[in-house]
Design an enzyme around this catalytic site. Structure first.
Site: not given
Ligand code: IMP
Ligand code: MG
Length: 181
Positions: A42, A98-99, A102, A130, A151-152
């Site tokens: 979301k 994407e938001d 990470d 990130k 963490f944002v």
């Molecule tokens: P990844 O698979 O580790 O790249 O995770 C990505 C997803 O984790 C993002 O699309 C977010 O939904 C969530 N996420 C990663 N870092 C943060 C953060 O700092 N705040 C909130 N959600 C995060």
């Molecule tokens: Mg996401």
């Protein structure tokens, strides 16, 4: 809610400016293309809602939902598709919105999945990167902001499903994560 915030990283107007730039670049690059924006629920919805209003060419939007597991579980890195697209991807110019990226694990799964459906092209647009936490490399074509290893929350991003409605992007106070300290 505001008293839970330690620091504002990006203000409402900084985000607005950035989204305008991204929308202009996308409008330019995809003119005369069949642009399909794929959003990941979301966290990315607020960004998508603002981004499409800065895009001046026709767009189609669609949504996917995935669930991933944290590092504390045995399934770390495993991603499950919870909601699939309604639109066909074949031959379309697909832009994943994407938001935040990470570790990159979620998006790696998603891109592999979309690639197998034979899109005309496939690119990634993320509001935040990130990159210090990246485990798998992700080609990012459009990027809003670089963020440090914090963490944002806000502007769609949550902590335990809360704070998505903050109009800015900020960092929570430590006592919100560790109430006993
Ligand atoms: P990844 O698979 O580790 O790249 O995770 C990505 C997803 O984790 C993002 O699309 C977010 O939904 C969530 N996420 C990663 N870092 C943060 C953060 O700092 N705040 C909130 N959600 C995060
Ligand atoms: Mg996401």
């Amino acid at each position: 809610m505001l008293d839970h915030i330690r620091e504002v990283l990006f203000t409402e107007s900084e985000i607005e400016e950035k989204v305008k730039l991204l929308g202009a670049a996308i409008s330019q690059d995809y003119r005369e293309k069949e642009l399909l924006l794929v959003n990941v629920l979301k966290g990315g919805v607020i960004f998508l809602a603002d981004l499409i209003r800065q895009i001046t060419i026709p767009v189609v939007i669609d949504f996917m939902a995935i669930s991933s597991y944290g590092p504390s579980t045995e399934e770390f890195g495993i991603v499950r598709l919870v909601k699939d697209l309604e639109e066909s991807v074949s031959g379309k110019d697909v832009l994943v919105v994407e938001d935040i990226i990470d570790t990159g694990l979620t998006l790696t799964y998603l891109l592999r999945n979309l690639e197998s459906r034979d899109p005309g092209s496939l690119r990634v647009c993320t509001l935040m990167d990130k990159s210090v936490r990246r485990i798998v490399d992700i080609p990012i074509y459009y990027k809003g902001f670089d963020v440090p290893d914090v963490f944002v929350v806000g502007y769609g991003l949550d902590y335990e499903q809360k704070y998505r409605n903050l109009p800015f992007i900020g960092v929570l106070k430590k006592e919100i994560y560790y109430p006993e300290e």
